[in-house]
Design an enzyme around this catalytic site. Structure first.
Site, PDB file in Angstrom:
ATOM      1  N   GLU A  45       0.465  -1.593   0.074  1.00 26.90           N
ATOM      2  CA  GLU A  45       0.247  -0.524   0.158  1.00 26.90           C
ATOM      3  C   GLU A  45       0.617   1.151   0.304  1.00 26.90           C
ATOM      4  O   GLU A  45       1.816   1.362   1.170  1.00 26.90           O
ATOM      5  CB  GLU A  45      -0.636  -0.142   1.217  1.00 26.90           C
ATOM      6  CG  GLU A  45      -1.582   1.214   1.987  1.00 26.90           C
ATOM      7  CD  GLU A  45      -2.598   1.174   2.683  1.00 26.90           C
ATOM      8  OE1 GLU A  45      -1.611   0.613   4.064  1.00 26.90           O
ATOM      9  OE2 GLU A  45      -3.422   2.015   3.821  1.00 26.90           O
ATOM     10  N   ASN A 104      -7.029   6.691  -1.151  1.00 23.11           N
ATOM     11  CA  ASN A 104      -6.059   5.563  -1.611  1.00 23.11           C
ATOM     12  C   ASN A 104      -6.306   4.554  -2.961  1.00 23.11           C
ATOM     13  O   ASN A 104      -7.001   3.299  -2.134  1.00 23.11           O
ATOM     14  CB  ASN A 104      -5.504   5.033   0.264  1.00 23.11           C
ATOM     15  CG  ASN A 104      -4.836   4.440   0.745  1.00 23.11           C
ATOM     16  OD1 ASN A 104      -4.247   3.597   0.046  1.00 23.11           O
ATOM     17  ND2 ASN A 104      -4.649   4.036   1.910  1.00 23.11           N
ATOM     18  N   LYS A 121      -9.788   1.927  -2.097  1.00 22.95           N
ATOM     19  CA  LYS A 121      -9.545   1.686  -0.881  1.00 22.95           C
ATOM     20  C   LYS A 121     -11.320   1.711   0.008  1.00 22.95           C
ATOM     21  O   LYS A 121     -11.507   3.423   0.049  1.00 22.95           O
ATOM     22  CB  LYS A 121      -8.762   1.979   0.684  1.00 22.95           C
ATOM     23  CG  LYS A 121      -8.744   1.309   1.832  1.00 22.95           C
ATOM     24  CD  LYS A 121      -7.336   1.996   2.124  1.00 22.95           C
ATOM     25  CE  LYS A 121      -7.109   1.425   3.786  1.00 22.95           C
ATOM     26  NZ  LYS A 121      -5.844   1.733   4.328  1.00 22.95           N
ATOM     27  N   GLU A 140      -6.121   8.969   7.798  1.00 25.59           N
ATOM     28  CA  GLU A 140      -6.231   8.227   7.144  1.00 25.59           C
ATOM     29  C   GLU A 140      -7.269   8.821   6.569  1.00 25.59           C
ATOM     30  O   GLU A 140      -8.013   9.569   5.314  1.00 25.59           O
ATOM     31  CB  GLU A 140      -6.313   6.238   6.680  1.00 25.59           C
ATOM     32  CG  GLU A 140      -5.000   6.054   6.232  1.00 25.59           C
ATOM     33  CD  GLU A 140      -5.590   4.729   5.624  1.00 25.59           C
ATOM     34  OE1 GLU A 140      -6.349   4.627   4.733  1.00 25.59           O
ATOM     35  OE2 GLU A 140      -5.232   3.896   6.469  1.00 25.59           O
ATOM     36  N   CYS A 166      -4.497  -2.983   1.754  1.00 25.88           N
ATOM     37  CA  CYS A 166      -4.497  -3.262   4.010  1.00 25.88           C
ATOM     38  C   CYS A 166      -5.566  -2.775   5.270  1.00 25.88           C
ATOM     39  O   CYS A 166      -5.840  -4.173   4.868  1.00 25.88           O
ATOM     40  CB  CYS A 166      -3.330  -1.479   4.729  1.00 25.88           C
ATOM     41  SG  CYS A 166      -2.891  -1.735   6.302  1.00 25.88           S
ATOM     42  N   ASN A 191      -0.122  -1.254   5.023  1.00 24.94           N
ATOM     43  CA  ASN A 191       1.516  -0.679   6.099  1.00 24.94           C
ATOM     44  C   ASN A 191       0.229  -0.987   7.707  1.00 24.94           C
ATOM     45  O   ASN A 191      -0.237   0.690   8.669  1.00 24.94           O
ATOM     46  CB  ASN A 191       1.303   1.209   5.826  1.00 24.94           C
ATOM     47  CG  ASN A 191       2.143   1.292   5.151  1.00 24.94           C
ATOM     48  OD1 ASN A 191       3.173   1.737   4.776  1.00 24.94           O
ATOM     49  ND2 ASN A 191       1.468   1.376   3.801  1.00 24.94           N
TER      50      ASN A 191
HETATM   51  N1  CDV Z   1      -3.292   1.540   6.716  1.00 28.49           N
HETATM   52  C1  CDV Z   1      -3.661   1.136   6.994  1.00 28.49           C
HETATM   53  O1  CDV Z   1      -5.002   0.822   6.822  1.00 28.49           O
HETATM   54  N2  CDV Z   1      -3.506   0.131   8.373  1.00 28.49           N
HETATM   55  C2  CDV Z   1      -4.231  -0.523   9.265  1.00 28.49           C
HETATM   56  C3  CDV Z   1      -3.703   0.364  11.126  1.00 28.49           C
HETATM   57  C4  CDV Z   1      -4.323   1.440  10.976  1.00 28.49           C
HETATM   58  C5  CDV Z   1      -4.035  -0.714  11.900  1.00 28.49           C
HETATM   59  C6  CDV Z   1      -4.461  -1.282   9.390  1.00 28.49           C
HETATM   60  O2  CDV Z   1      -5.661  -2.528   9.140  1.00 28.49           O
HETATM   61  O3  CDV Z   1      -3.671  -2.663   9.204  1.00 28.49           O
END
Ligand code: CDV
Length: 306
Positions: A45, A104, A121, A140, A166, A191
């Site tokens: 990501e 995103n 996303k 975010e 993510c 991430n």
């Molecule tokens: N980049 C993300 O979406 N990170 C989230 C954090 C906030 C927990 C994740 O679900 O990994």
């Protein structure tokens, strides 16, 4: 049918790193994956910049510097050209500026260097402004709209590929919508900070929850999942690695060992899902959507008297 798949985990990208430096790293990873025989590669990501939503920024010019207005652009074109030369497709996560709308986003690029799919996303975590008392911020909701493309699945020749980003990987609905389109492979970049903190979790749990989500989802939706982390200490914040390729059995076929730039690869037997699809997870025969209405009618859990 066998499909050779790779995941290109990235170590940290610091704020001072230029796009040219980062794209050069992506190109090295793509070459490494191609040299091993892989045909598809998953990158993380927001793979072109540091994970900027950890900062509250208000200067539009500063914010704009983290976004791409065209894909490929001048700086990302070398990656597309290399994909065409090597005949390797890839998933790439980046921040997309579409007019004045910010997403995103991930794209799916085939071995001809052509974009064949886009995803924005949907599960945007965190907050729209900094929160008192949190050791790290996750903003975010300040920088990204909720994606407007649903969870499409793309025809990639020999298989159907879906994408998510993510936080999406923690939600069963993400995969079930793709599973209902008979997805063969889900690509996901992430991430995930170790010390997301607001939960006060022990430090081993974020990695556990990562694999728990991926493994259960691959099994329950009879697909492969290729998951790529951006890992290590980025701008002072530690992020989990654990990039992996998960089989429809729910087993991790291969996993990254480092928190740096690292390619992992696996020759995936795409017929492995067939046994589950025609038996325990024979959707047409066993699913009972008439009993699942609450899933689409309710957002939150109801505490109304029963
Ligand atoms: N980049 C993300 O979406 N990170 C989230 C954090 C906030 C927990 C994740 O679900 O990994």
């Amino acid at each position: 049918m066998k499909m050779h798949i790779a995941v290109a985990q990235m170590g940290p990208i610091q704020r001072a790193d230029t796009r040219a430096q980062t794209v050069a790293r992506l190109c090295d990873l793509l070459k490494d994956a191609a040299g091993r025989g892989a045909r598809w590669v998953t990158f993380p990501e927001l793979a072109l910049t540091t994970f900027f939503p950890r900062w509250e920024m208000d200067d539009p010019q500063e914010i704009r510097g983290f976004f791409e207005t065209e894909m490929p652009g001048k700086e990302t074109r070398p990656l597309f050209d290399l994909a065409r030369t090597l005949g390797v497709g890839f998933y790439l996560g980046y921040a997309e500026l579409d007019g004045d709308r910010q997403f995103n986003t991930s794209i799916l690029v085939d071995g001809n260097g052509a974009i064949i799919g886009k995803y924005r996303k949907i599960h945007i975590p965190g907050d729209a402004q900094s929160q008192d008392g949190y050791p790290i911020q996750h903003l975010e909701k300040k920088y990204f709209e909720v994606g407007d493309l649903g969870f499409p699945v793309f025809d990639a020749g020999d298989m159907r590929i879906g994408m998510c980003i993510c936080n999406d990987r923690r939600w069963p609905e993400t995969y079930r919508v793709m599973g209902l389109q008979a997805v063969d492979l889900v690509m996901v970049g992430y991430n995930t900070p170790t010390g997301y903190g607001r939960l006060g979790e022990p430090r081993h749990l974020p990695g556990h929850h990562n694999h728990l989500s991926l493994q259960a989802s691959a099994y329950q939706n009879t697909c492969w999942i290729a998951a790529a982390a951006k890992a290590g200490v980025e701008e002072g914040i530690h992020m989990i690695g654990g990039s992996c390729i998960v089989a429809p059995t729910g087993e991790i076929a291969v996993q990254a060992l480092s928190e740096d730039d690292e390619v992992i690869n696996y020759v995936c037997d795409m017929t492995l899902a067939d046994g589950y699809r025609s038996n325990i997870f024979y959707f047409e025969r066993h699913r009972r959507p008439e009993h699942y209405r609450a899933i689409v009618e309710r957002v939150g859990a109801s505490r109304q008297p029963l």
